[in-house]
Design a protein around this motif. Structure first.
Motif, PDB file in Angstrom:
ATOM      1  N   LEU A 124     -13.303   0.286   3.353  1.00 15.22           N
ATOM      2  CA  LEU A 124     -11.931  -0.157   3.640  1.00 15.22           C
ATOM      3  C   LEU A 124     -11.752  -0.674   5.057  1.00 15.22           C
ATOM      4  O   LEU A 124     -10.672  -1.127   5.419  1.00 15.22           O
ATOM      5  CB  LEU A 124     -10.948   0.992   3.394  1.00 15.22           C
ATOM      6  CG  LEU A 124     -10.894   1.539   1.978  1.00 15.22           C
ATOM      7  CD1 LEU A 124      -9.874   2.665   1.889  1.00 15.22           C
ATOM      8  CD2 LEU A 124     -10.573   0.441   0.980  1.00 15.22           C
ATOM      9  N   ARG A 125     -12.789  -0.608   5.868  1.00 11.84           N
ATOM     10  CA  ARG A 125     -12.655  -1.048   7.259  1.00 11.84           C
ATOM     11  C   ARG A 125     -12.337  -2.540   7.323  1.00 11.84           C
ATOM     12  O   ARG A 125     -12.844  -3.326   6.540  1.00 11.84           O
ATOM     13  CB  ARG A 125     -13.917  -0.733   8.038  1.00 11.84           C
ATOM     14  CG  ARG A 125     -14.081   0.760   8.175  1.00 11.84           C
ATOM     15  CD  ARG A 125     -15.176   1.147   9.122  1.00 11.84           C
ATOM     16  NE  ARG A 125     -15.379   2.583   9.011  1.00 11.84           N
ATOM     17  CZ  ARG A 125     -15.041   3.450   9.938  1.00 11.84           C
ATOM     18  NH1 ARG A 125     -14.485   3.025  11.034  1.00 11.84           N
ATOM     19  NH2 ARG A 125     -15.257   4.729   9.762  1.00 11.84           N
ATOM     20  N   ASN A 148      -4.893   5.619  -1.284  1.00 11.05           N
ATOM     21  CA  ASN A 148      -6.075   5.255  -2.061  1.00 11.05           C
ATOM     22  C   ASN A 148      -6.049   3.750  -2.273  1.00 11.05           C
ATOM     23  O   ASN A 148      -5.067   3.212  -2.785  1.00 11.05           O
ATOM     24  CB  ASN A 148      -6.084   5.972  -3.413  1.00 11.05           C
ATOM     25  CG  ASN A 148      -6.428   7.432  -3.262  1.00 11.05           C
ATOM     26  OD1 ASN A 148      -7.575   7.759  -3.001  1.00 11.05           O
ATOM     27  ND2 ASN A 148      -5.433   8.294  -3.391  1.00 11.05           N
ATOM     28  N   VAL A 149      -7.120   3.092  -1.863  1.00 11.79           N
ATOM     29  CA  VAL A 149      -7.235   1.646  -2.001  1.00 11.79           C
ATOM     30  C   VAL A 149      -8.592   1.345  -2.625  1.00 11.79           C
ATOM     31  O   VAL A 149      -9.625   1.799  -2.120  1.00 11.79           O
ATOM     32  CB  VAL A 149      -7.118   0.940  -0.632  1.00 11.79           C
ATOM     33  CG1 VAL A 149      -7.298  -0.562  -0.777  1.00 11.79           C
ATOM     34  CG2 VAL A 149      -5.796   1.267   0.040  1.00 11.79           C
ATOM     35  N   ASP A 150      -8.584   0.621  -3.717  1.00 18.26           N
ATOM     36  CA  ASP A 150      -9.825   0.228  -4.390  1.00 18.26           C
ATOM     37  C   ASP A 150     -10.737   1.425  -4.667  1.00 18.26           C
ATOM     38  O   ASP A 150     -11.953   1.349  -4.508  1.00 18.26           O
ATOM     39  CB  ASP A 150     -10.584  -0.827  -3.572  1.00 18.26           C
ATOM     40  CG  ASP A 150      -9.783  -2.096  -3.372  1.00 18.26           C
ATOM     41  OD1 ASP A 150      -8.938  -2.420  -4.242  1.00 18.26           O
ATOM     42  OD2 ASP A 150      -9.995  -2.778  -2.347  1.00 18.26           O
ATOM     43  N   VAL A 198      -6.015  -0.680   6.740  1.00 16.36           N
ATOM     44  CA  VAL A 198      -5.615   0.604   6.165  1.00 16.36           C
ATOM     45  C   VAL A 198      -5.279   1.611   7.271  1.00 16.36           C
ATOM     46  O   VAL A 198      -4.245   2.281   7.225  1.00 16.36           O
ATOM     47  CB  VAL A 198      -6.707   1.157   5.223  1.00 16.36           C
ATOM     48  CG1 VAL A 198      -6.342   2.530   4.707  1.00 16.36           C
ATOM     49  CG2 VAL A 198      -6.939   0.186   4.063  1.00 16.36           C
ATOM     50  N   LYS A 223      -9.461  -3.833   6.688  1.00 16.73           N
ATOM     51  CA  LYS A 223      -8.432  -4.207   5.713  1.00 16.73           C
ATOM     52  C   LYS A 223      -7.039  -3.746   6.140  1.00 16.73           C
ATOM     53  O   LYS A 223      -6.092  -3.843   5.373  1.00 16.73           O
ATOM     54  CB  LYS A 223      -8.772  -3.632   4.338  1.00 16.73           C
ATOM     55  CG  LYS A 223     -10.040  -4.219   3.754  1.00 16.73           C
ATOM     56  CD  LYS A 223     -10.295  -3.732   2.351  1.00 16.73           C
ATOM     57  CE  LYS A 223     -11.555  -4.413   1.806  1.00 16.73           C
ATOM     58  NZ  LYS A 223     -11.786  -4.052   0.415  1.00 16.73           N
ATOM     59  N   HIS A 247     -10.961   4.205  -2.956  1.00 16.38           N
ATOM     60  CA  HIS A 247     -11.373   4.913  -1.748  1.00 16.38           C
ATOM     61  C   HIS A 247     -10.148   5.518  -1.078  1.00 16.38           C
ATOM     62  O   HIS A 247      -9.106   4.880  -0.992  1.00 16.38           O
ATOM     63  CB  HIS A 247     -12.065   3.962  -0.765  1.00 16.38           C
ATOM     64  CG  HIS A 247     -13.270   3.298  -1.329  1.00 16.38           C
ATOM     65  ND1 HIS A 247     -14.498   3.915  -1.402  1.00 16.38           N
ATOM     66  CD2 HIS A 247     -13.433   2.067  -1.874  1.00 16.38           C
ATOM     67  CE1 HIS A 247     -15.363   3.090  -1.952  1.00 16.38           C
ATOM     68  NE2 HIS A 247     -14.734   1.956  -2.247  1.00 16.38           N
ATOM     69  N   GLU A 248     -10.305   6.743  -0.577  1.00 15.85           N
ATOM     70  CA  GLU A 248      -9.189   7.416   0.096  1.00 15.85           C
ATOM     71  C   GLU A 248      -9.354   7.359   1.610  1.00 15.85           C
ATOM     72  O   GLU A 248     -10.429   7.599   2.139  1.00 15.85           O
ATOM     73  CB  GLU A 248      -9.108   8.873  -0.344  1.00 15.85           C
ATOM     74  CG  GLU A 248      -7.908   9.585   0.263  1.00 15.85           C
ATOM     75  CD  GLU A 248      -7.770  11.008  -0.217  1.00 15.85           C
ATOM     76  OE1 GLU A 248      -7.130  11.210  -1.267  1.00 15.85           O
ATOM     77  OE2 GLU A 248      -8.316  11.912   0.463  1.00 15.85           O
ATOM     78  N   ALA A 249      -8.260   7.030   2.283  1.00 21.05           N
ATOM     79  CA  ALA A 249      -8.203   7.047   3.748  1.00 21.05           C
ATOM     80  C   ALA A 249      -7.112   8.025   4.144  1.00 21.05           C
ATOM     81  O   ALA A 249      -6.132   8.204   3.406  1.00 21.05           O
ATOM     82  CB  ALA A 249      -7.893   5.655   4.282  1.00 21.05           C
ATOM     83  N   VAL A 296     -11.209   6.480   7.689  1.00 21.46           N
ATOM     84  CA  VAL A 296     -11.164   5.314   6.800  1.00 21.46           C
ATOM     85  C   VAL A 296     -12.596   5.033   6.357  1.00 21.46           C
ATOM     86  O   VAL A 296     -13.467   4.789   7.202  1.00 21.46           O
ATOM     87  CB  VAL A 296     -10.569   4.074   7.527  1.00 21.46           C
ATOM     88  CG1 VAL A 296     -10.597   2.859   6.616  1.00 21.46           C
ATOM     89  CG2 VAL A 296      -9.147   4.361   7.991  1.00 21.46           C
ATOM     90  N   MET A 337       0.839  -1.170   0.000  1.00 19.50           N
ATOM     91  CA  MET A 337       0.000   0.000   0.000  1.00 19.50           C
ATOM     92  C   MET A 337       0.891   1.242   0.000  1.00 19.50           C
ATOM     93  O   MET A 337       1.775   1.370   0.834  1.00 19.50           O
ATOM     94  CB  MET A 337      -0.875  -0.057   1.265  1.00 19.50           C
ATOM     95  CG  MET A 337      -1.715   1.120   1.490  1.00 19.50           C
ATOM     96  SD  MET A 337      -2.754   0.997   2.989  1.00 19.50           S
ATOM     97  CE  MET A 337      -3.076  -0.728   3.157  1.00 19.50           C
TER      98      MET A 337
END
Length: 92
Positions: free
Chosen positions: A46-47, A17-19, A51, A49, A21-23, A42, A1
């Motif tokens: 994305l919870r 940014n994951v999938d 992140v 995972k 979605h930004e955290a 988050v 990541m």
């Protein structure tokens, strides 16, 4: 990541940014040697995972490399810091 940093005059944020979605984890700089982690955001998607954990670990490593301490005001970061005794060297 991949975790990135945006700096502002008074602080900044770490974000990823994951999938699609930004955290983020935001901080305020109290002094050259002290930052306040004040928020972790988050998205629900994305919870669970890891992140938020990755953002927190990044903040700890940045503090170690930069030679500063962290005041954990963010409830999420504070809860993690209690569970991670190995982070005590960067906490104030």
């Amino acid at each position: 990541m991949d975790i990135h940093e945006e700096k502002t005059a008074s602080g900044g944020r770490y974000f990823t940014n994951v999938d699609g979605h930004e955290a983020e984890m935001t901080y305020s700089r109290a002094s050259a040697n002290l930052v306040i982690i004040d928020h972790t955001g988050v998205p629900d998607a994305l919870r669970g995972k890891g992140v938020g954990q990755a953002l927190a670990e990044h903040a700890v490593e940045a503090a170690r490399e930069g030679g500063w301490k962290i005041i954990p005001l963010c409830p999420f970061f504070k809860a993690l810091s209690i569970r991670h005794g190995e982070w005590q060297d960067v906490l104030q």
